[in-house]
Enzyme design. Sequence first.
Site, mmCIF file in Angstrom:
data_model
loop_
_atom_site.group_PDB
_atom_site.id
_atom_site.type_symbol
_atom_site.label_atom_id
_atom_site.label_comp_id
_atom_site.label_asym_id
_atom_site.label_seq_id
_atom_site.Cartn_x
_atom_site.Cartn_y
_atom_site.Cartn_z
ATOM 1 N N HIS A 1 -1.578 16.945 -25.762
ATOM 2 C CA HIS A 1 -1.174 15.599 -25.077
ATOM 3 C C HIS A 1 -2.866 14.747 -25.519
ATOM 4 O O HIS A 1 -2.377 13.647 -26.205
ATOM 5 C CB HIS A 1 -0.999 15.540 -23.787
ATOM 6 C CG HIS A 1 -0.043 15.746 -23.383
ATOM 7 N ND1 HIS A 1 0.559 17.004 -23.775
ATOM 8 C CD2 HIS A 1 1.384 14.970 -23.292
ATOM 9 C CE1 HIS A 1 2.031 17.065 -22.896
ATOM 10 N NE2 HIS A 1 2.488 15.200 -23.123
ATOM 11 N N ARG B 1 -4.874 21.634 -13.661
ATOM 12 C CA ARG B 1 -3.388 21.028 -14.176
ATOM 13 C C ARG B 1 -3.804 19.902 -15.662
ATOM 14 O O ARG B 1 -3.424 20.290 -16.331
ATOM 15 C CB ARG B 1 -3.685 19.978 -13.425
ATOM 16 C CG ARG B 1 -2.114 19.052 -13.598
ATOM 17 C CD ARG B 1 -1.905 17.494 -12.388
ATOM 18 N NE ARG B 1 -0.877 17.538 -12.814
ATOM 19 C CZ ARG B 1 0.117 16.419 -12.444
ATOM 20 N NH1 ARG B 1 -0.486 16.064 -10.549
ATOM 21 N NH2 ARG B 1 0.963 15.330 -12.921
ATOM 22 N N LYS C 1 2.092 12.045 -11.002
ATOM 23 C CA LYS C 1 1.005 11.331 -11.880
ATOM 24 C C LYS C 1 2.030 9.263 -12.464
ATOM 25 O O LYS C 1 3.328 9.488 -12.366
ATOM 26 C CB LYS C 1 0.628 11.797 -12.842
ATOM 27 C CG LYS C 1 -0.412 12.703 -12.456
ATOM 28 C CD LYS C 1 -1.153 13.522 -14.629
ATOM 29 C CE LYS C 1 -2.243 13.897 -13.988
ATOM 30 N NZ LYS C 1 -2.015 14.501 -15.532
ATOM 31 N N GLU D 1 8.312 19.186 -24.018
ATOM 32 C CA GLU D 1 7.468 19.594 -23.397
ATOM 33 C C GLU D 1 8.349 21.003 -22.080
ATOM 34 O O GLU D 1 7.360 21.548 -21.569
ATOM 35 C CB GLU D 1 7.616 18.260 -21.579
ATOM 36 C CG GLU D 1 7.004 17.215 -21.978
ATOM 37 C CD GLU D 1 5.371 17.130 -22.549
ATOM 38 O OE1 GLU D 1 5.620 17.569 -21.734
ATOM 39 O OE2 GLU D 1 5.192 15.749 -22.963
ATOM 40 N N GLU E 1 -5.519 17.415 -10.315
ATOM 41 C CA GLU E 1 -6.030 17.367 -11.737
ATOM 42 C C GLU E 1 -8.119 17.934 -11.503
ATOM 43 O O GLU E 1 -8.137 16.790 -12.358
ATOM 44 C CB GLU E 1 -5.921 16.179 -12.991
ATOM 45 C CG GLU E 1 -5.380 17.316 -14.859
ATOM 46 C CD GLU E 1 -5.136 16.207 -15.680
ATOM 47 O OE1 GLU E 1 -3.771 15.725 -15.209
ATOM 48 O OE2 GLU E 1 -6.008 15.701 -16.805
ATOM 49 N N LYS F 1 5.740 23.602 -14.328
ATOM 50 C CA LYS F 1 5.137 22.552 -13.763
ATOM 51 C C LYS F 1 4.966 22.030 -12.334
ATOM 52 O O LYS F 1 3.659 22.028 -11.797
ATOM 53 C CB LYS F 1 5.783 21.325 -14.308
ATOM 54 C CG LYS F 1 5.451 20.362 -13.934
ATOM 55 C CD LYS F 1 4.806 19.233 -14.701
ATOM 56 C CE LYS F 1 3.856 17.918 -14.062
ATOM 57 N NZ LYS F 1 4.068 16.803 -14.458
ATOM 58 N N HIS G 1 7.228 10.263 -27.646
ATOM 59 C CA HIS G 1 6.571 11.404 -27.083
ATOM 60 C C HIS G 1 6.277 12.662 -27.369
ATOM 61 O O HIS G 1 5.822 13.534 -27.751
ATOM 62 C CB HIS G 1 6.733 11.311 -25.178
ATOM 63 C CG HIS G 1 5.132 11.825 -24.675
ATOM 64 N ND1 HIS G 1 4.353 11.487 -24.992
ATOM 65 C CD2 HIS G 1 5.859 13.034 -23.988
ATOM 66 C CE1 HIS G 1 4.155 12.133 -23.525
ATOM 67 N NE2 HIS G 1 4.413 12.645 -23.564
ATOM 68 N N ASN H 1 -1.909 19.167 -20.003
ATOM 69 C CA ASN H 1 -1.852 17.614 -20.688
ATOM 70 C C ASN H 1 -2.378 18.505 -22.552
ATOM 71 O O ASN H 1 -2.562 17.657 -23.562
ATOM 72 C CB ASN H 1 -3.283 17.821 -20.451
ATOM 73 C CG ASN H 1 -2.956 16.204 -20.903
ATOM 74 O OD1 ASN H 1 -3.473 15.031 -21.998
ATOM 75 N ND2 ASN H 1 -2.499 15.050 -19.939
ATOM 76 N N HIS I 1 -0.985 11.747 -27.742
ATOM 77 C CA HIS I 1 -1.037 10.728 -26.861
ATOM 78 C C HIS I 1 -1.602 9.563 -28.017
ATOM 79 O O HIS I 1 -1.067 7.937 -28.198
ATOM 80 C CB HIS I 1 -1.631 10.563 -25.689
ATOM 81 C CG HIS I 1 -1.487 10.661 -24.136
ATOM 82 N ND1 HIS I 1 -1.735 10.979 -22.854
ATOM 83 C CD2 HIS I 1 -0.105 10.892 -23.999
ATOM 84 C CE1 HIS I 1 -1.366 11.150 -22.430
ATOM 85 N NE2 HIS I 1 0.768 11.041 -23.466
ATOM 86 N N ARG J 1 0.997 -0.885 -0.357
ATOM 87 C CA ARG J 1 0.241 -0.081 0.001
ATOM 88 C C ARG J 1 1.137 1.397 -0.379
ATOM 89 O O ARG J 1 0.136 2.809 0.674
ATOM 90 C CB ARG J 1 -1.361 0.282 1.242
ATOM 91 C CG ARG J 1 -2.275 -1.293 1.059
ATOM 92 C CD ARG J 1 -3.520 -0.545 1.637
ATOM 93 N NE ARG J 1 -4.089 -1.471 1.676
ATOM 94 C CZ ARG J 1 -3.830 -3.168 2.903
ATOM 95 N NH1 ARG J 1 -2.757 -3.246 3.850
ATOM 96 N NH2 ARG J 1 -4.583 -4.003 2.766
#
Length: 347
Positions: free
Chosen positions: A234, A227, A132, A174, A223, A213, A253, A231, A238, A110
Site C-alpha cells: 500500500h 498491523r 480504520k 487483499e 497500528e 485480518k 485499489h 499495509n 496508495h 462524538r
Amino acid sequence: MTHAVRLRDYTVSLGPLAESLPEALRELPYSKLFLLADSHTAALLPPFLDRLADARLVLEPGETHKNLHSCTQVWQAMLAAGLDREALALHLGGGVIGDLGGFCAATFKRGIRFVQVPTTLLAMTDAAIGGKLAVDFSGVKNIVGVFQNPAAVLADPAFLTTLPERELRSGFAEVIKHALIGDPALWATIRKLQTLDSRLDWQALLRASIRVKVRIVEEDPLEKGLRALLNFGHTIGHALEAYYLDSTEPLTHGEAVAIGMLTEYWIACGEDARFGELKEVIARFFPWRDLSSGAAPALWQLMQQDKKNAAGAVRMATPAAGIDTLRLRAIQESDLAHALDFYRALR
Ligand code: GLY
C-alpha cells in the site's frame, strides 16, 4: 448458513443478510436506524431493510466522493433525522461508504454505533474490519480519520455476484495479501486458482482471509507495530491509486495494490522463490499496466504523506519469514524508480 468470526468488541457474520441482520439488530437496540448507501448499492437494498430504516441517504458512488463534502451531507442528514446518541447507522456499500459512513458515525455527537454491511470483496475482506475510518483530503488517500470499531460486520457473499469482474479482482488483491502474509494454506489454494467467478467457494475463501485480518487487528488494533503488515503493497499502491485517480484510466485499489505488492516485495527481498509465486499469481489476475515513465517524482511526493513514515523516512511494510511477521523498511526515491523500471520491464 452463517459463520461468525468473533473479535473482542464485535462479530463478523459471514452469510445471508436476511439471517444475520435481524439477529444483529435484536442485539443492538437503537432509537433510530440511519441507512447510508451509494446510488449503486441502494439498488441492492433488500426491501426488509429499507422498511426498517427511519432515515436514509444515498451518496454518489466512487473514491472521488470519499471527501469532507460527502461527510457534510451525511452529518446534515443525521441532524435532519434527529439522531440521538442511541441511534444506529447502517452502511451498505464498498470501502468508500464504509470508511466515510464510519467516520461520520464515529464523530457525530462524538460517536454513534454503526453496522458495516460490505457489498464488495474489498470491503468484506478488509475495509469493513478493524475500525480504520477515514476520508481522502487534499489529494491524499485516507488522511483524515479515526479508529473506531463497528458494532457488527455483516458480510453476505451473495453480493459478490453483483460485482463487475474488475471490482472482484480489485478485492482479490487483499485476499492475496492476507494469504501471503498470514495463511500458507490459503496461499496454496490461491496459487491453484485460475479464474475468479461465482463457482468459487467464496464463503471459505472469505473466512480464511478475514481470519488473517482479524488475528492481526486483534493483536495491534491501533497500528503500533504488527498491523502495519496489512499495509504491504500500500505504500506504493496508495501513491499509484492517488496519482491515477483523476486520469482517464484510474487504477482500482486492488490493481494499484497488486503493483505495490510486486514492487515493494522486490525492493525488500529481490527475486526470491516467493517473489516468483507472487509474480505468477498477480500476472494471472491483474493486467499489466503501462505506468508512465516519468511518474516516480510525483509518486515519491505522494508517499511523503504515508502514515507509516517516521523521522522523515518513507517506510514500507513487507512480510518477513514466517506468518504474521513484519519487516518495516525505509525506502529511497531511487528504490522506487528502480522498482518501477523493473515492473515496466515485466511486460
Ligand atoms: N487495510 C489495512 C488495515 O486495516 O490496517
